[in-house]
Design an enzyme around this catalytic site. Sequence first.
Site: not given
Length: 209
Positions: A13, A112, A157
């Site tokens: 991310d 995701k 994450c």
Amino acid sequence: MENKTKRAFIIVDVQNDGIQEGPLTVPKGSGVVPVINSIRKKNKFDLIVLTQDWHPSNHSSFAINNNAELFSVKELETGPQIMWPVHCVQNTEGSQFVSDLIREESDIIIQKGTNPKVDSYSAFWNNNKSEKTDLEDILNQNNITDVYVCGLAYDYCVSFTAVGSVECGFKTFFIEDATEGLEEETILKAKEKMEKIGVIFVKSIDLDF
């Protein structure tokens, strides 16, 4: 005959909404980019994966969609959920990878958080494990044995992805200086959980292959 070590580098991310000044900026988040780029240049990975938060605008984790206070915890039908600011909405500038992050055509992208009803911190499955991504299958198809994880944010994450990696049977390394988090308290809790299940903590300088 001993199996050959095959390594995957999972970059979690590293997107504009986590780097640029905004509602969910990770403190010092921009500092991970040169470290990650250096790791890529100095080491030979068998597979490189970039994960991408990819939320629809009506995502249930967004406080505005629940008339909820930011960062409060709300009980949804899928379980307890932190109420986040709007971030990484599909096809917005904030959802794009940071421009100075080194990327190659061979990189695999795992998106995701696409289901509006349930959030996804881990790159392996969503938060209630009702849906999997393709990541585990891709790693197995490439005979990966060792997984190196870094990115944003440490306490959510990245740590969830590291835990998922262990649960899928991979030897898992967490690159601490290529990762930044949101809050010290949740970072410490995440590290304690990872240590208990055998995640190995390393620095970028430790990598040499």
